[in-house]
Structure formats: structure tokens, C-alpha cells
Motif scaffolding. Structure first.
Motif, PDB file in Angstrom:
ATOM      1  N   ILE A  22       1.937  12.398   3.475  1.00 50.29           N
ATOM      2  CA  ILE A  22       3.032  12.732   2.563  1.00 50.29           C
ATOM      3  C   ILE A  22       2.847  11.986   1.251  1.00 50.29           C
ATOM      4  O   ILE A  22       2.099  11.009   1.167  1.00 50.29           O
ATOM      5  CB  ILE A  22       4.408  12.396   3.185  1.00 50.29           C
ATOM      6  N   SER A  23       3.548  12.430   0.202  1.00 47.81           N
ATOM      7  CA  SER A  23       3.428  11.821  -1.127  1.00 47.81           C
ATOM      8  C   SER A  23       4.313  10.579  -1.234  1.00 47.81           C
ATOM      9  O   SER A  23       5.138  10.297  -0.351  1.00 47.81           O
ATOM     10  CB  SER A  23       3.857  12.825  -2.197  1.00 47.81           C
ATOM     11  N   ILE A  24       4.148   9.856  -2.340  1.00 46.44           N
ATOM     12  CA  ILE A  24       4.993   8.681  -2.591  1.00 46.44           C
ATOM     13  C   ILE A  24       6.459   9.106  -2.650  1.00 46.44           C
ATOM     14  O   ILE A  24       7.341   8.465  -2.075  1.00 46.44           O
ATOM     15  CB  ILE A  24       4.580   7.975  -3.897  1.00 46.44           C
ATOM     16  N   THR A  25       6.724  10.187  -3.360  1.00 43.36           N
ATOM     17  CA  THR A  25       8.101  10.661  -3.488  1.00 43.36           C
ATOM     18  C   THR A  25       8.690  10.997  -2.125  1.00 43.36           C
ATOM     19  O   THR A  25       9.838  10.645  -1.828  1.00 43.36           O
ATOM     20  CB  THR A  25       8.161  11.907  -4.395  1.00 43.36           C
ATOM     21  N   GLN A  26       7.922  11.672  -1.270  1.00 40.81           N
ATOM     22  CA  GLN A  26       8.416  12.007   0.075  1.00 40.81           C
ATOM     23  C   GLN A  26       8.655  10.752   0.910  1.00 40.81           C
ATOM     24  O   GLN A  26       9.643  10.664   1.653  1.00 40.81           O
ATOM     25  CB  GLN A  26       7.412  12.919   0.785  1.00 40.81           C
ATOM     26  N   ASN A  59       2.149  -0.031  -2.922  1.00 42.94           N
ATOM     27  CA  ASN A  59       1.611   1.039  -3.767  1.00 42.94           C
ATOM     28  C   ASN A  59       1.168   0.504  -5.125  1.00 42.94           C
ATOM     29  O   ASN A  59       0.109   0.882  -5.638  1.00 42.94           O
ATOM     30  CB  ASN A  59       2.663   2.130  -3.968  1.00 42.94           C
ATOM     31  N   TYR A  60       1.994  -0.375  -5.711  1.00 38.76           N
ATOM     32  CA  TYR A  60       1.633  -0.943  -7.010  1.00 38.76           C
ATOM     33  C   TYR A  60       0.381  -1.815  -6.900  1.00 38.76           C
ATOM     34  O   TYR A  60      -0.539  -1.715  -7.725  1.00 38.76           O
ATOM     35  CB  TYR A  60       2.796  -1.784  -7.567  1.00 38.76           C
ATOM     36  N   ALA A  61       0.338  -2.642  -5.867  1.00 37.34           N
ATOM     37  CA  ALA A  61      -0.780  -3.581  -5.722  1.00 37.34           C
ATOM     38  C   ALA A  61      -2.105  -2.880  -5.459  1.00 37.34           C
ATOM     39  O   ALA A  61      -3.177  -3.397  -5.810  1.00 37.34           O
ATOM     40  CB  ALA A  61      -0.485  -4.578  -4.597  1.00 37.34           C
ATOM     41  N   THR A  62      -2.037  -1.699  -4.844  1.00 34.74           N
ATOM     42  CA  THR A  62      -3.278  -0.962  -4.541  1.00 34.74           C
ATOM     43  C   THR A  62      -3.605   0.100  -5.588  1.00 34.74           C
ATOM     44  O   THR A  62      -4.698   0.670  -5.569  1.00 34.74           O
ATOM     45  CB  THR A  62      -3.166  -0.271  -3.167  1.00 34.74           C
ATOM     46  N   ASP A  92       4.629   9.236  -9.464  1.00 27.29           N
ATOM     47  CA  ASP A  92       3.850  10.462  -9.234  1.00 27.29           C
ATOM     48  C   ASP A  92       3.557  11.186 -10.548  1.00 27.29           C
ATOM     49  O   ASP A  92       2.509  11.810 -10.710  1.00 27.29           O
ATOM     50  CB  ASP A  92       4.603  11.398  -8.281  1.00 27.29           C
ATOM     51  N   ALA A  93       4.507  11.108 -11.501  1.00 28.19           N
ATOM     52  CA  ALA A  93       4.349  11.823 -12.769  1.00 28.19           C
ATOM     53  C   ALA A  93       3.538  11.039 -13.793  1.00 28.19           C
ATOM     54  O   ALA A  93       2.849  11.626 -14.638  1.00 28.19           O
ATOM     55  CB  ALA A  93       5.721  12.151 -13.355  1.00 28.19           C
ATOM     56  N   THR A  94       3.619   9.685 -13.739  1.00 28.46           N
ATOM     57  CA  THR A  94       2.936   8.857 -14.735  1.00 28.46           C
ATOM     58  C   THR A  94       2.064   7.804 -14.048  1.00 28.46           C
ATOM     59  O   THR A  94       0.925   8.066 -13.695  1.00 28.46           O
ATOM     60  CB  THR A  94       3.959   8.198 -15.683  1.00 28.46           C
ATOM     61  N   SER A  95       2.604   6.612 -13.860  1.00 27.06           N
ATOM     62  CA  SER A  95       1.867   5.528 -13.205  1.00 27.06           C
ATOM     63  C   SER A  95       2.847   4.587 -12.534  1.00 27.06           C
ATOM     64  O   SER A  95       4.039   4.560 -12.859  1.00 27.06           O
ATOM     65  CB  SER A  95       1.032   4.752 -14.228  1.00 27.06           C
ATOM     66  N   MET A  96       2.335   3.756 -11.611  1.00 27.32           N
ATOM     67  CA  MET A  96       3.193   2.798 -10.918  1.00 27.32           C
ATOM     68  C   MET A  96       3.782   1.778 -11.876  1.00 27.32           C
ATOM     69  O   MET A  96       4.936   1.374 -11.742  1.00 27.32           O
ATOM     70  CB  MET A  96       2.404   2.086  -9.817  1.00 27.32           C
TER      71      MET A  96
END
Length: 399
Positions: free
Chosen positions: A43-47, A246-249, A370-374
Motif C-alpha cells: 500500500i502507499s504512504i497515504t493508505q 519514511n523520512y529517514a529512509t 506522495d505529491a512532493t517530498s517527505m
């Protein structure tokens, strides 16, 4: 310790403080689940942010019923109810794992959220009220430090298990946790927690309805601002925790296994130490002053992350953890300080609805990421911290 908790309340304070560890552990696991479910369920980050949304929807919907239960039947029965819901939700991960059903996992997390909010609605005001109200912010920061200990251990234990073990079952840690929680529920059925009473209770109308209490609370500007400030804090704190890995990776800073360990011992370890330090500082300096200073520094830290400036941004992220640590217990204690003890349980219910802000913040961050960056997504916690700063400054003017 004697300055914060008198001897007659020491045992109840210790028992209640143990609950802070438990829900800290449960909430911190969510930060690991985001990355785990993104990979195992594709699944995506948003999901994946539905994990936070569903859990904190449980907070929002169950908070007021929790306050009513505690008002009618007392703190101890409220604690037992919360533990039973918590344990039952954790055990629902067993069928969720067998079916690999994301909706069923979300249902289990909703039940856990309902249990956690009952615990927090009971434990936060109870810890704050176990002593002189002048030291309530300091006492609640001390109790919340054990929440930080749970937050430290969860990502490293569960994260190491899920990310380092091939084909690891997410039901295993939840089953162990569910059994432990239900055993603690059994313990609390055997102990007696003294109800906190005062002249406020004696002078209040015992026949006053819940609705009149609610109306009285919402007429107070200070209470409305406190709820808004706590909601804004939850927007920032929960969203950062949820998407830390998610940010760290995202830019190769760490791999996911390392990130879960750094989240535990680095970010959340710093958070716990800062909360302990905050308890000591606020026994000497007025809580609104400390809150205002910390809010300025968290806003600066979040903006540093948005700038995506390498080491400066990484330092800004850790600054957020260090200086947000005192915010929840301080806002909570300052908000209920002017409320009669007969109204505190219902006031706590509304304050404990505010973790829904974490669902809002995490969803916004996920959509922006998902649209830009973490790094750009950190504009969301920056706005949350700014609202806390405005609240702190308003309290400084009032004082």
C-alpha cells in the motif's frame, strides 16, 4: 518525589503511572506498522496513514463516553474497561494475520484506540490531581515520562522483529501484548484506587447533568483554547512519529531497521529525557513560560526539516522531539487547572478527543509526501507547533 506526590497517594500514583508505559508502547508500535504494512500489503504512504486515522477515530468517538463512565463509576472501573478493550483489540490481530486483511487490522486498531482513550481519560487527570494543583503540570510530566519509556521500547522491539525476521508475523507482538494487558486488567479489579474529592465536589450540585457540565466547560475561553492547542500538538507529534521511518529512509539517510532503532533510542529516548527534565524545570519555572520557549524551538526545528538542508534538517527533527516533550502534559494540566474537580472527568474527555489531530496531521503529511517530498510534508507539524506557541503566549498574557 514528596513535593509532587504525598505518601498517601504514592501507591495509586505508581499503579496509574504503569498505564502510561502501556499506552506509550501501544501508540509507538503504530509508527512501525506504517512502513511494515506499506511493504507487506503493498500500500502507499497515504493508505498506510489510515492506521493512525482509524486508531485516533477510536479516541475521538470513545472519549466522551469514557468520561461519562468514569464520572459515574470511578477511575478504577474506567481503567479496567480501557484495559479490556485494549487487550481485545490486540488479540484481533490473530484473525487479521490469518486473512492478511488490512480492513480487519484497522478494525482491531479502532478497538485498541477505544481502549487507550478510556485509559488516558482516567489516568491523565488522576495523576494530575494526586497532590497540590500548583505542581500538577510537573507531576503529570513525571508520569508521562513513563509513557516515553514505552515509546522507546516499542519501535526497537517490534521494529527489530518485523524488519529483521523474514516473514515475521505482526500478530505475535500483539498477541503477547494483549495477554499482558488483560492480566493487568485482572490486577486492577483487585486493587482500590481512592477517588479524588475536594470542597469543589461538596459544593457542586450532585444532580447537575452531564450536559450542564459540558455547557459550562465550553463557555470558558481558556478551555476552548486548551482543546485547540492540544489538538494542534497532536497534529505535530503523531504525524512526525508516524512518518519518521519514511523520512529517514527517503533520502538514504538510514535503512528501515536502523531507522526503527534510532526512532526508539535516539528520537524517543531524547523525548523521554526531555520530559523528565521538564518535570524538574516546571517545579521551579511557571509552566506557560516553559511551554512558550519550547514552542518557539519546535517551530524552528520543523522549518529546518522543510528546508531539506542535510545535517541541519536532521538536527531540526531531533529538536522537535526534545522540545515537544513537555507539551501534552503541560497543556493538559494548565487547561484543567481552573476547572473544579467535579468537572475534571468530563473536561478530560474532550481533551482526549484531540489525538484525532494525529490522524488529520498524518493524512496531510502522507498526501503531501506522495505529491512532493517527505521534507516538504513537515510544513504540517510546523503549523501545529505554531498554534501551540500562540496558546502559550496567550497564557503568558493571562497570567
Amino acid at each position: 518525589m514528596s513535593r509532587l506526590v504525598s505518601k498517601k497517594y504514592l501507591l495509586p500514583f505508581i499503579l496509574i503511572t504503569s498505564l502510561f508505559f502501556m499506552w506509550g508502547f501501544a501508540r509507538a508500535i503504530l509508527d512501525v506498522l506504517n512502513k511494515h504494512f506499506q511493504e507487506s500489503l503493498h500500500i502507499s504512504i497515504t493508505q498506510s496513514t489510515l492506521i493512525q486515522a482509524t486508531t485516533y477515530l477510536g479516541y475521538f468517538l470513545m472519549a466522551l463516553p469514557a468520561g461519562m463512565v468514569i464520572t459515574r463509576w470511578g477511575y478504577r472501573r474506567g481503567v479496567v474497561l480501557g484495559l479490556i478493550l485494549f487487550g481485545a483489540g490486540a488479540l484481533l490481530f490473530i484473525p487479521g494475520e490469518q486473512l492478511m486483511s488490512f480492513p480487519l487490522f484497522l478494525g482491531a486498531l479502532f478497538v485498541i484506540g477505544c481502549g487507550l482513550v478510556v485509559l488516558e481519560t482516567a489516568a491523565n487527570p488522576y495523576a494530575a490531581e494526586l497532590g497540590d494543583r500548583a505542581t500538577s503540570a510537573s507531576r503529570l510530566n513525571l508520569a508521562q515520562s513513563f509513557n516515553g519509556a514505552g515509546c522507546i521500547l516499542a519501535p526497537v522491539i517490534v521494529g527489530s522483529f518485523l524488519f529483521s525476521t523474514e516473514g515475521a508475523s505482526v500478530a505475535v507482538p500483539y498477541t503477547i501484548m494483549g495477554i499482558c494487558v488483560l492480566l493487568v486488567a485482572l490486577l486492577f479489579t483487585r486493587v482500590k484506587l481512592p477517588e479524588i474529592s475536594s470542597d469543589d465536589d461538596k459544593e457542586s450540585n450532585p444532580t447537575a447533568s452531564i450536559s450542564s457540565t459540558i455547557a459550562s466547560l465550553w463557555r470558558r475561553r481558556s478551555f476552548r483554547l486548551g482543546v485547540l492547542a492540544l489538538f494542534s500538538y497532536e497534529v505535530a507529534e503523531i504525524s512526525i512519529n508516524s512518518l519518521f521511518i519514511n523520512y529517514a529512509t527517503s533520502d538514504g539517510w538510514m535503512d528501515k531497521s536502523t531507522a526503527s532503532v534510532v526512532l526508539s533510542f535516539g528520537a524517543l529516548g531524547l523525548f523521554m529525557l526531555a520530559r523528565i527534565a521538564g518535570s524538574w524545570i516546571m517545579s521551579r519555572i511557571a509552566a506557560p513560560r516553559v511551554l512558550a520557549a519550547c514552542a518557539v524551538l519546535t517551530v524552528a526545528g520543523a522549518i529546518a526539516v522543510v528546508l531539506n538542508a542535510g545535517a541541519i534538517s536532521h538536527a531540526g527533527l531531533f529538536a522537535c522531539y526534545a522540545f515537544e516533550a513537555i507539551m501534552f502534559p503541560t497543556i493538559f494540566a494548565v487547561t484543567i487547572a481552573g476547572i473544579s474537580r467535579s468537572e475534571v472527568k468530563i473536561a478530560s474527555s474532550f481533551l482526549m478527543m484531540t489525538p484525532i489531530g494525529g490522524a488529520v496531521g498524518t493524512s496531510l503529511m502522507g498526501a503531501i509526501a506522495d505529491a512532493t517530498s517527505m521534507s516538504t510534508a513537515f510544513i504540517v507539524p510546523a503549523v501545529g507547533y505554531l498554534m501551540v506557541l500562540i496558546y502559550a503566549l496567550s497564557n503568558l498574557k493571562t497570567k
